[in-house]
Design a protein around this motif. Structure first.
Motif, PDB file in Angstrom:
ATOM      1  N   VAL A 279       0.870  -1.181   0.000  1.00 21.22           N
ATOM      2  CA  VAL A 279       0.000   0.000   0.000  1.00 21.22           C
ATOM      3  C   VAL A 279       0.901   1.223   0.000  1.00 21.22           C
ATOM      4  O   VAL A 279       1.825   1.316   0.818  1.00 21.22           O
ATOM      5  CB  VAL A 279      -0.909  -0.009   1.244  1.00 21.22           C
ATOM      6  N   PRO A 280       0.703   2.131  -0.904  1.00 19.88           N
ATOM      7  CA  PRO A 280       1.575   3.305  -0.953  1.00 19.88           C
ATOM      8  C   PRO A 280       1.588   4.033   0.367  1.00 19.88           C
ATOM      9  O   PRO A 280       0.566   4.190   1.033  1.00 19.88           O
ATOM     10  CB  PRO A 280       0.965   4.162  -2.065  1.00 19.88           C
ATOM     11  N   GLU A 281       2.788   4.446   0.766  1.00 20.32           N
ATOM     12  CA  GLU A 281       2.930   5.180   2.003  1.00 20.32           C
ATOM     13  C   GLU A 281       2.954   6.682   1.773  1.00 20.32           C
ATOM     14  O   GLU A 281       3.360   7.444   2.634  1.00 20.32           O
ATOM     15  CB  GLU A 281       4.231   4.752   2.690  1.00 20.32           C
ATOM     16  N   ILE A 282       2.539   7.118   0.583  1.00 23.19           N
ATOM     17  CA  ILE A 282       2.587   8.540   0.248  1.00 23.19           C
ATOM     18  C   ILE A 282       1.208   9.013  -0.095  1.00 23.19           C
ATOM     19  O   ILE A 282       0.338   8.236  -0.462  1.00 23.19           O
ATOM     20  CB  ILE A 282       3.562   8.782  -0.930  1.00 23.19           C
ATOM     21  N   THR A 283       1.002  10.262   0.021  1.00 23.65           N
ATOM     22  CA  THR A 283      -0.302  10.847  -0.305  1.00 23.65           C
ATOM     23  C   THR A 283      -0.325  11.297  -1.741  1.00 23.65           C
ATOM     24  O   THR A 283       0.701  11.320  -2.422  1.00 23.65           O
ATOM     25  CB  THR A 283      -0.582  12.047   0.621  1.00 23.65           C
ATOM     26  N   ALA A 284      -1.510  11.612  -2.224  1.00 23.68           N
ATOM     27  CA  ALA A 284      -1.653  11.986  -3.629  1.00 23.68           C
ATOM     28  C   ALA A 284      -0.942  13.283  -3.950  1.00 23.68           C
ATOM     29  O   ALA A 284      -0.533  13.521  -5.062  1.00 23.68           O
ATOM     30  CB  ALA A 284      -3.123  12.105  -3.990  1.00 23.68           C
ATOM     31  N   GLY A 285      -0.728  14.123  -3.006  1.00 19.66           N
ATOM     32  CA  GLY A 285      -0.056  15.383  -3.277  1.00 19.66           C
ATOM     33  C   GLY A 285      -0.166  16.291  -2.074  1.00 19.66           C
ATOM     34  O   GLY A 285      -0.865  15.991  -1.097  1.00 19.66           O
ATOM     35  N   PRO A 286       0.541  17.384  -2.062  1.00 18.99           N
ATOM     36  CA  PRO A 286       0.501  18.283  -0.912  1.00 18.99           C
ATOM     37  C   PRO A 286      -0.866  18.942  -0.791  1.00 18.99           C
ATOM     38  O   PRO A 286      -1.330  19.588  -1.695  1.00 18.99           O
ATOM     39  CB  PRO A 286       1.590  19.314  -1.236  1.00 18.99           C
ATOM     40  N   THR A 287      -1.527  18.682   0.342  1.00 20.67           N
ATOM     41  CA  THR A 287      -2.861  19.260   0.570  1.00 20.67           C
ATOM     42  C   THR A 287      -2.868  20.197   1.765  1.00 20.67           C
ATOM     43  O   THR A 287      -3.916  20.564   2.266  1.00 20.67           O
ATOM     44  CB  THR A 287      -3.872  18.143   0.813  1.00 20.67           C
TER      45      THR A 287
ATOM     46  N   PRO B 118       6.584  30.536   2.768  1.00 20.56           N
ATOM     47  CA  PRO B 118       7.546  30.246   1.702  1.00 20.56           C
ATOM     48  C   PRO B 118       7.192  28.966   0.970  1.00 20.56           C
ATOM     49  O   PRO B 118       6.603  28.057   1.529  1.00 20.56           O
ATOM     50  CB  PRO B 118       8.885  30.103   2.447  1.00 20.56           C
ATOM     51  N   ALA B 119       7.564  28.858  -0.323  1.00 20.54           N
ATOM     52  CA  ALA B 119       7.234  27.696  -1.161  1.00 20.54           C
ATOM     53  C   ALA B 119       8.121  26.502  -0.874  1.00 20.54           C
ATOM     54  O   ALA B 119       7.957  25.450  -1.469  1.00 20.54           O
ATOM     55  CB  ALA B 119       7.363  28.087  -2.628  1.00 20.54           C
ATOM     56  N   SER B 120       9.089  26.611   0.015  1.00 22.11           N
ATOM     57  CA  SER B 120       9.996  25.499   0.289  1.00 22.11           C
ATOM     58  C   SER B 120       9.288  24.334   0.939  1.00 22.11           C
ATOM     59  O   SER B 120       9.736  23.195   0.843  1.00 22.11           O
ATOM     60  CB  SER B 120      11.146  25.982   1.189  1.00 22.11           C
TER      61      SER B 120
ATOM     62  N   THR C 225       9.923  20.281   0.135  1.00 24.98           N
ATOM     63  CA  THR C 225      10.297  19.294   1.162  1.00 24.98           C
ATOM     64  C   THR C 225       9.298  18.162   1.204  1.00 24.98           C
ATOM     65  O   THR C 225       9.670  16.999   1.433  1.00 24.98           O
ATOM     66  CB  THR C 225      10.390  19.972   2.536  1.00 24.98           C
ATOM     67  N   ASP C 226       8.005  18.471   0.966  1.00 23.10           N
ATOM     68  CA  ASP C 226       6.997  17.417   0.959  1.00 23.10           C
ATOM     69  C   ASP C 226       7.244  16.455  -0.210  1.00 23.10           C
ATOM     70  O   ASP C 226       7.139  15.234  -0.068  1.00 23.10           O
ATOM     71  CB  ASP C 226       5.599  18.043   0.835  1.00 23.10           C
TER      72      ASP C 226
ATOM     73  N   LEU D  49      10.109  15.901  -1.631  1.00 18.47           N
ATOM     74  CA  LEU D  49      11.320  15.143  -1.303  1.00 18.47           C
ATOM     75  C   LEU D  49      11.015  14.015  -0.322  1.00 18.47           C
ATOM     76  O   LEU D  49      11.565  12.903  -0.433  1.00 18.47           O
ATOM     77  CB  LEU D  49      12.381  16.082  -0.724  1.00 18.47           C
ATOM     78  N   ALA D  50      10.118  14.288   0.621  1.00 20.75           N
ATOM     79  CA  ALA D  50       9.726  13.243   1.571  1.00 20.75           C
ATOM     80  C   ALA D  50       9.016  12.108   0.860  1.00 20.75           C
ATOM     81  O   ALA D  50       9.244  10.924   1.140  1.00 20.75           O
ATOM     82  CB  ALA D  50       8.824  13.843   2.660  1.00 20.75           C
ATOM     83  N   ARG D  51       8.137  12.484  -0.085  1.00 21.12           N
ATOM     84  CA  ARG D  51       7.438  11.453  -0.855  1.00 21.12           C
ATOM     85  C   ARG D  51       8.429  10.628  -1.676  1.00 21.12           C
ATOM     86  O   ARG D  51       8.313   9.406  -1.774  1.00 21.12           O
ATOM     87  CB  ARG D  51       6.419  12.089  -1.780  1.00 21.12           C
ATOM     88  N   MET D  52       9.410  11.286  -2.253  1.00 23.28           N
ATOM     89  CA  MET D  52      10.411  10.579  -3.035  1.00 23.28           C
ATOM     90  C   MET D  52      11.229   9.634  -2.157  1.00 23.28           C
ATOM     91  O   MET D  52      11.572   8.517  -2.563  1.00 23.28           O
ATOM     92  CB  MET D  52      11.331  11.576  -3.745  1.00 23.28           C
ATOM     93  N   ASP D  53      11.529  10.044  -0.943  1.00 24.13           N
ATOM     94  CA  ASP D  53      12.263   9.162  -0.024  1.00 24.13           C
ATOM     95  C   ASP D  53      11.450   7.918   0.293  1.00 24.13           C
ATOM     96  O   ASP D  53      11.981   6.789   0.340  1.00 24.13           O
ATOM     97  CB  ASP D  53      12.591   9.909   1.274  1.00 24.13           C
ATOM     98  N   ALA D  54      10.124   8.117   0.525  1.00 22.67           N
ATOM     99  CA  ALA D  54       9.261   6.966   0.816  1.00 22.67           C
ATOM    100  C   ALA D  54       9.195   6.023  -0.374  1.00 22.67           C
ATOM    101  O   ALA D  54       9.231   4.797  -0.235  1.00 22.67           O
ATOM    102  CB  ALA D  54       7.853   7.441   1.201  1.00 22.67           C
ATOM    103  N   VAL D  55       9.102   6.602  -1.582  1.00 18.63           N
ATOM    104  CA  VAL D  55       9.042   5.783  -2.783  1.00 18.63           C
ATOM    105  C   VAL D  55      10.337   4.999  -2.970  1.00 18.63           C
ATOM    106  O   VAL D  55      10.346   3.809  -3.294  1.00 18.63           O
ATOM    107  CB  VAL D  55       8.752   6.663  -4.016  1.00 18.63           C
ATOM    108  N   GLU D  56      11.461   5.656  -2.764  1.00 13.16           N
ATOM    109  CA  GLU D  56      12.739   4.978  -2.914  1.00 13.16           C
ATOM    110  C   GLU D  56      12.905   3.879  -1.879  1.00 13.16           C
ATOM    111  O   GLU D  56      13.504   2.826  -2.140  1.00 13.16           O
ATOM    112  CB  GLU D  56      13.869   5.992  -2.833  1.00 13.16           C
ATOM    113  N   ALA D  57      12.378   4.105  -0.669  1.00 16.68           N
ATOM    114  CA  ALA D  57      12.447   3.061   0.361  1.00 16.68           C
ATOM    115  C   ALA D  57      11.642   1.848  -0.063  1.00 16.68           C
ATOM    116  O   ALA D  57      12.075   0.701   0.103  1.00 16.68           O
ATOM    117  CB  ALA D  57      11.946   3.609   1.704  1.00 16.68           C
TER     118      ALA D  57
END
Length: 330
Positions: free
Chosen positions: A70-78, A86-88, A92-93, A95-103
Protein backbone atom coordinates in the motif's frame (compact mmCIF):
# COMPACT_ATOMS: atom_id res chain seq x y z
CA UNK A 1 -8.16 69.59 -1.86
CA UNK A 2 -7.83 70.35 -5.48
CA UNK A 3 -4.14 70.80 -5.08
CA UNK A 4 -3.68 67.38 -3.52
CA UNK A 5 -5.45 65.64 -6.43
CA UNK A 6 -3.27 67.40 -8.91
CA UNK A 7 -0.13 66.29 -7.04
CA UNK A 8 -1.40 62.66 -6.66
CA UNK A 9 -1.74 62.08 -10.36
CA UNK A 10 1.92 62.60 -11.22
CA UNK A 11 2.92 60.49 -8.23
CA UNK A 12 0.80 57.51 -9.51
CA UNK A 13 2.29 57.93 -12.94
CA UNK A 14 5.74 57.90 -11.48
CA UNK A 15 4.99 54.74 -9.52
CA UNK A 16 3.60 53.03 -12.62
CA UNK A 17 6.62 54.09 -14.56
CA UNK A 18 8.90 52.64 -11.92
CA UNK A 19 7.08 49.31 -11.53
CA UNK A 20 6.63 48.52 -15.21
CA UNK A 21 10.28 48.12 -16.10
CA UNK A 22 10.89 46.10 -12.93
CA UNK A 23 8.07 43.58 -13.63
CA UNK A 24 9.34 42.70 -17.07
CA UNK A 25 12.76 41.45 -15.94
CA UNK A 26 11.15 39.55 -13.08
CA UNK A 27 8.79 37.77 -15.43
CA UNK A 28 11.56 37.07 -17.88
CA UNK A 29 13.72 35.77 -15.06
CA UNK A 30 10.95 33.46 -13.75
CA UNK A 31 10.24 32.13 -17.24
CA UNK A 32 13.94 31.53 -17.74
CA UNK A 33 14.06 29.71 -14.42
CA UNK A 34 11.12 27.55 -15.48
CA UNK A 35 12.78 26.58 -18.74
CA UNK A 36 15.99 25.66 -16.99
CA UNK A 37 14.18 23.79 -14.18
CA UNK A 38 12.02 21.54 -16.34
CA UNK A 39 14.62 18.77 -16.80
CA UNK A 40 14.76 18.31 -12.99
CA UNK A 41 11.06 18.53 -12.21
CA UNK A 42 10.58 16.63 -8.90
CA UNK A 43 6.90 15.90 -9.68
CA UNK A 44 7.77 14.19 -12.98
CA UNK A 45 10.52 12.22 -11.28
CA UNK A 46 8.12 11.16 -8.56
CA UNK A 47 5.49 9.99 -11.04
CA UNK A 48 8.07 8.01 -12.96
CA UNK A 49 9.30 6.29 -9.80
CA UNK A 50 5.71 5.52 -8.72
CA UNK A 51 5.00 3.98 -12.15
CA UNK A 52 8.15 1.86 -11.87
CA UNK A 53 7.06 0.65 -8.43
CA UNK A 54 3.65 -0.36 -9.72
CA UNK A 55 5.26 -2.25 -12.60
CA UNK A 56 7.64 -3.97 -10.19
CA UNK A 57 4.75 -4.89 -7.88
CA UNK A 58 2.89 -6.49 -10.77
CA UNK A 59 6.00 -8.50 -11.63
CA UNK A 60 6.78 -9.56 -8.06
CA UNK A 61 3.13 -10.25 -7.16
CA UNK A 62 1.46 -11.49 -10.36
CA UNK A 63 -1.55 -12.82 -8.42
CA UNK A 64 -2.84 -9.30 -7.88
CA UNK A 65 -4.64 -7.74 -4.98
CA UNK A 66 -3.70 -8.43 -1.41
CA UNK A 67 0.02 -8.86 -2.06
CA UNK A 68 1.18 -5.44 -3.24
CA UNK A 69 2.43 -2.71 -0.96
CA UNK A 70 0.00 0.00 0.00
CA UNK A 71 1.58 3.30 -0.95
CA UNK A 72 2.93 5.18 2.00
CA UNK A 73 2.59 8.54 0.25
CA UNK A 74 -0.30 10.85 -0.30
CA UNK A 75 -1.65 11.99 -3.63
CA UNK A 76 -0.06 15.38 -3.28
CA UNK A 77 0.50 18.28 -0.91
CA UNK A 78 -2.86 19.26 0.57
CA UNK A 79 -1.63 21.40 3.42
CA UNK A 80 -3.16 24.84 3.67
CA UNK A 81 -0.34 27.23 4.09
CA UNK A 82 -0.72 30.92 4.63
CA UNK A 83 -0.49 33.15 1.60
CA UNK A 84 2.81 34.57 2.72
CA UNK A 85 4.40 31.18 3.65
CA UNK A 86 7.55 30.25 1.70
CA UNK A 87 7.23 27.70 -1.16
CA UNK A 88 10.00 25.50 0.29
CA UNK A 89 7.40 23.41 2.23
CA UNK A 90 6.01 21.94 -1.02
CA UNK A 91 9.53 21.00 -2.14
CA UNK A 92 10.30 19.29 1.16
CA UNK A 93 7.00 17.42 0.96
CA UNK A 94 7.88 16.15 -2.52
CA UNK A 95 11.32 15.14 -1.30
CA UNK A 96 9.73 13.24 1.57
CA UNK A 97 7.44 11.45 -0.85
CA UNK A 98 10.41 10.58 -3.04
CA UNK A 99 12.26 9.16 -0.02
CA UNK A 100 9.26 6.97 0.82
CA UNK A 101 9.04 5.78 -2.78
CA UNK A 102 12.74 4.98 -2.91
CA UNK A 103 12.45 3.06 0.36
CA UNK A 104 9.63 0.97 -1.11
CA UNK A 105 11.65 0.36 -4.23
CA UNK A 106 14.57 -0.82 -2.13
CA UNK A 107 12.32 -3.29 -0.30
CA UNK A 108 10.90 -4.60 -3.58
CA UNK A 109 14.38 -4.97 -5.02
CA UNK A 110 15.42 -6.97 -1.95
CA UNK A 111 12.39 -9.23 -2.34
CA UNK A 112 13.15 -9.79 -6.02
CA UNK A 113 16.72 -10.74 -5.18
CA UNK A 114 15.54 -13.13 -2.46
CA UNK A 115 13.07 -14.73 -4.88
CA UNK A 116 15.77 -15.17 -7.50
CA UNK A 117 18.08 -16.70 -4.91
CA UNK A 118 15.37 -19.15 -3.80
CA UNK A 119 14.56 -20.14 -7.40
CA UNK A 120 18.27 -20.71 -8.10
CA UNK A 121 18.51 -23.01 -5.07
CA UNK A 122 15.38 -24.90 -6.15
CA UNK A 123 16.79 -25.41 -9.65
CA UNK A 124 20.04 -26.65 -8.15
CA UNK A 125 18.16 -29.18 -6.00
CA UNK A 126 16.11 -30.35 -8.99
CA UNK A 127 19.27 -30.82 -11.02
CA UNK A 128 20.75 -32.97 -8.23
CA UNK A 129 17.59 -35.04 -7.96
CA UNK A 130 17.49 -35.59 -11.72
CA UNK A 131 21.15 -36.58 -11.69
CA UNK A 132 20.49 -39.03 -8.85
CA UNK A 133 17.50 -40.52 -10.67
CA UNK A 134 19.29 -40.73 -14.04
CA UNK A 135 20.15 -44.46 -13.82
CA UNK A 136 16.55 -45.25 -12.84
CA UNK A 137 15.41 -46.16 -16.42
CA UNK A 138 17.86 -49.06 -16.42
CA UNK A 139 16.53 -50.46 -13.15
CA UNK A 140 13.18 -51.73 -14.51
CA UNK A 141 15.15 -54.34 -16.46
CA UNK A 142 15.66 -56.10 -13.13
CA UNK A 143 12.18 -55.47 -11.75
CA UNK A 144 10.31 -57.71 -14.17
CA UNK A 145 12.67 -60.51 -13.26
CA UNK A 146 11.18 -61.09 -9.78
CA UNK A 147 7.63 -60.91 -11.15
CA UNK A 148 8.52 -62.92 -14.16
CA UNK A 149 10.37 -65.70 -12.46
CA UNK A 150 7.73 -66.15 -9.78
CA UNK A 151 5.21 -67.50 -12.30
CA UNK A 152 7.44 -70.10 -13.93
CA UNK A 153 9.18 -70.97 -10.66
CA UNK A 154 6.29 -73.05 -9.27
CA UNK A 155 6.66 -75.45 -12.24
CA UNK A 156 10.00 -76.98 -11.14
CA UNK A 157 9.39 -76.46 -7.44
CA UNK A 158 5.76 -77.70 -7.40
CA UNK A 159 6.55 -81.32 -6.42
CA UNK A 160 8.49 -80.30 -3.29
CA UNK A 161 6.51 -77.60 -1.42
CA UNK A 162 4.74 -78.81 1.67
CA UNK A 163 3.13 -75.59 2.89
CA UNK A 164 2.19 -72.29 1.25
CA UNK A 165 4.85 -70.61 3.36
CA UNK A 166 7.46 -72.86 1.79
CA UNK A 167 6.49 -71.84 -1.73
CA UNK A 168 6.94 -68.12 -1.11
CA UNK A 169 10.68 -68.30 -0.33
CA UNK A 170 11.19 -70.42 -3.45
CA UNK A 171 9.35 -67.77 -5.50
CA UNK A 172 11.58 -64.95 -4.27
CA UNK A 173 14.83 -66.87 -4.70
CA UNK A 174 14.42 -67.47 -8.44
CA UNK A 175 15.08 -63.73 -8.80
CA UNK A 176 18.78 -64.53 -8.33
CA UNK A 177 18.85 -67.41 -10.83
CA UNK A 178 17.59 -64.91 -13.41
CA UNK A 179 20.96 -63.15 -13.14
CA UNK A 180 23.00 -66.37 -13.39
CA UNK A 181 22.90 -66.69 -17.19
CA UNK A 182 24.79 -63.37 -17.36
CA UNK A 183 27.87 -64.87 -15.75
CA UNK A 184 27.90 -68.65 -15.99
CA UNK A 185 30.77 -69.40 -18.29
CA UNK A 186 33.40 -67.50 -20.18
CA UNK A 187 32.24 -69.11 -23.40
CA UNK A 188 28.70 -67.72 -23.05
CA UNK A 189 29.98 -64.26 -22.12
CA UNK A 190 32.26 -64.29 -25.16
CA UNK A 191 29.40 -65.41 -27.39
CA UNK A 192 27.13 -62.61 -26.14
CA UNK A 193 29.89 -60.05 -26.56
CA UNK A 194 30.41 -61.25 -30.11
CA UNK A 195 26.93 -60.00 -31.00
CA UNK A 196 27.54 -56.43 -32.13
CA UNK A 197 25.19 -53.70 -31.03
CA UNK A 198 24.12 -51.47 -33.95
CA UNK A 199 25.29 -47.87 -33.96
CA UNK A 200 23.16 -46.06 -36.53
CA UNK A 201 22.75 -42.85 -34.54
CA UNK A 202 19.17 -43.72 -33.56
CA UNK A 203 19.60 -44.86 -29.95
CA UNK A 204 16.06 -46.23 -29.63
CA UNK A 205 16.25 -48.26 -32.83
CA UNK A 206 19.71 -49.50 -31.92
CA UNK A 207 18.46 -50.76 -28.53
CA UNK A 208 15.58 -52.62 -30.17
CA UNK A 209 17.73 -54.17 -32.91
CA UNK A 210 20.30 -55.27 -30.34
CA UNK A 211 17.57 -57.01 -28.35
CA UNK A 212 16.32 -58.66 -31.55
CA UNK A 213 19.81 -59.94 -32.34
CA UNK A 214 20.15 -61.42 -28.85
CA UNK A 215 16.74 -63.12 -29.16
CA UNK A 216 17.56 -64.38 -32.64
CA UNK A 217 20.79 -65.91 -31.26
CA UNK A 218 18.67 -67.57 -28.52
CA UNK A 219 20.29 -65.66 -25.68
CA UNK A 220 16.89 -65.23 -24.11
CA UNK A 221 17.78 -63.82 -20.64
CA UNK A 222 20.06 -61.23 -22.23
CA UNK A 223 17.39 -60.41 -24.81
CA UNK A 224 14.84 -59.98 -22.01
CA UNK A 225 17.02 -57.44 -20.24
CA UNK A 226 17.87 -55.52 -23.40
CA UNK A 227 14.28 -55.38 -24.66
CA UNK A 228 13.03 -54.33 -21.22
CA UNK A 229 15.49 -51.42 -21.31
CA UNK A 230 14.18 -50.43 -24.74
CA UNK A 231 10.52 -50.61 -23.64
CA UNK A 232 11.15 -48.56 -20.48
CA UNK A 233 13.25 -45.90 -22.17
CA UNK A 234 11.21 -45.36 -25.32
CA UNK A 235 7.50 -46.03 -24.59
CA UNK A 236 6.45 -43.82 -27.54
CA UNK A 237 8.92 -45.03 -30.14
CA UNK A 238 7.50 -46.08 -33.50
CA UNK A 239 8.78 -49.64 -32.92
CA UNK A 240 7.37 -49.99 -29.41
CA UNK A 241 4.68 -52.47 -30.51
CA UNK A 242 7.41 -54.67 -31.97
CA UNK A 243 9.50 -54.29 -28.83
CA UNK A 244 6.78 -55.29 -26.35
CA UNK A 245 5.73 -58.26 -28.50
CA UNK A 246 9.33 -59.43 -28.89
CA UNK A 247 9.84 -59.10 -25.14
CA UNK A 248 6.95 -61.52 -24.65
CA UNK A 249 8.47 -63.84 -27.25
CA UNK A 250 11.78 -63.82 -25.37
CA UNK A 251 10.02 -65.00 -22.19
CA UNK A 252 7.86 -67.52 -24.05
CA UNK A 253 10.85 -69.04 -25.85
CA UNK A 254 12.67 -69.15 -22.52
CA UNK A 255 10.01 -71.53 -21.21
CA UNK A 256 8.12 -69.00 -19.09
CA UNK A 257 4.65 -68.71 -20.65
CA UNK A 258 3.09 -67.11 -17.55
CA UNK A 259 5.33 -64.07 -17.74
CA UNK A 260 5.17 -63.98 -21.52
CA UNK A 261 1.36 -63.83 -21.36
CA UNK A 262 1.57 -60.66 -19.24
CA UNK A 263 3.66 -58.87 -21.85
CA UNK A 264 1.48 -60.05 -24.75
CA UNK A 265 -1.67 -58.83 -23.04
CA UNK A 266 0.01 -55.53 -22.13
CA UNK A 267 1.05 -54.92 -25.73
CA UNK A 268 -2.44 -55.64 -27.06
CA UNK A 269 -4.22 -53.42 -24.52
CA UNK A 270 -1.68 -50.58 -24.82
CA UNK A 271 -2.31 -50.09 -28.54
CA UNK A 272 -4.86 -52.27 -30.32
CA UNK A 273 -3.89 -50.63 -33.60
CA UNK A 274 -0.22 -51.37 -33.09
CA UNK A 275 1.70 -53.26 -35.76
CA UNK A 276 2.17 -56.31 -33.52
CA UNK A 277 -1.10 -56.22 -31.56
CA UNK A 278 -2.54 -59.18 -33.58
CA UNK A 279 0.68 -61.16 -33.03
CA UNK A 280 0.46 -60.55 -29.29
CA UNK A 281 -3.10 -61.94 -29.22
CA UNK A 282 -1.95 -65.00 -31.14
CA UNK A 283 0.98 -65.67 -28.80
CA UNK A 284 -1.20 -64.92 -25.78
CA UNK A 285 -3.40 -67.84 -26.86
CA UNK A 286 -0.32 -70.01 -27.37
CA UNK A 287 0.97 -69.12 -23.90
CA UNK A 288 -2.40 -70.04 -22.39
CA UNK A 289 -2.31 -73.37 -24.21
CA UNK A 290 1.09 -74.11 -22.66
CA UNK A 291 -0.32 -73.16 -19.27
CA UNK A 292 -3.24 -75.55 -19.97
CA UNK A 293 -5.77 -72.74 -19.56
CA UNK A 294 -8.13 -73.71 -22.35
CA UNK A 295 -10.76 -71.08 -21.60
CA UNK A 296 -8.35 -68.15 -21.83
CA UNK A 297 -6.61 -69.63 -24.86
CA UNK A 298 -9.90 -69.92 -26.73
CA UNK A 299 -10.82 -66.40 -25.65
CA UNK A 300 -7.58 -65.01 -27.10
CA UNK A 301 -8.07 -66.86 -30.40
CA UNK A 302 -11.70 -65.68 -30.65
CA UNK A 303 -10.66 -62.08 -30.00
CA UNK A 304 -7.97 -62.35 -32.66
CA UNK A 305 -10.40 -63.69 -35.24
CA UNK A 306 -13.03 -61.00 -34.56
CA UNK A 307 -10.68 -58.01 -34.18
CA UNK A 308 -8.24 -58.84 -37.01
CA UNK A 309 -10.02 -60.97 -39.63
CA UNK A 310 -7.68 -59.81 -42.39
CA UNK A 311 -4.59 -60.86 -40.42
CA UNK A 312 -6.10 -64.25 -39.60
CA UNK A 313 -6.94 -64.83 -43.27
CA UNK A 314 -3.60 -63.49 -44.50
CA UNK A 315 -0.28 -62.94 -42.75
CA UNK A 316 -1.05 -64.99 -39.60
CA UNK A 317 -3.17 -67.71 -41.21
CA UNK A 318 -0.66 -70.58 -40.89
CA UNK A 319 0.27 -69.77 -37.29
CA UNK A 320 -3.34 -69.19 -36.29
CA UNK A 321 -4.58 -72.45 -37.81
CA UNK A 322 -1.82 -74.43 -36.10
CA UNK A 323 -2.37 -72.82 -32.71
CA UNK A 324 -6.15 -73.09 -32.96
CA UNK A 325 -5.93 -76.79 -33.78
CA UNK A 326 -3.90 -77.44 -30.62
CA UNK A 327 -6.87 -76.70 -28.33
CA UNK A 328 -10.53 -77.71 -28.35
CA UNK A 329 -12.74 -74.67 -27.99
CA UNK A 330 -16.49 -74.85 -27.49
Amino acid sequence: MTMTFRRAAPLGAILLGLTAPIAAPVLAQSSAQKTTATPVDPEMRLRRIEAEIRAMQRKVFPEGAGKTFVPEITAGPTTTTPAGAPASSAVTDILARMDAVEAQMARLTAQVEEGQNRSAKIEERLAKLEAAAAPAPEEPAATPAPVVTTTPAPVPVAPKPTTPAATKPTETKPATPAAKPASPSAARVAAVQAIEKPATGDAALDDYNYGFRLWEAKFYPEAQQQLQIYVDRYPKHNMISFGRNLLGRAWLDDGKPGTAAQFFLQNYLADKKGARAPDSLLYLGIAMVRLKDTEKACGAFAELASAYPDEVAGRLKGQYDGARASVKCK
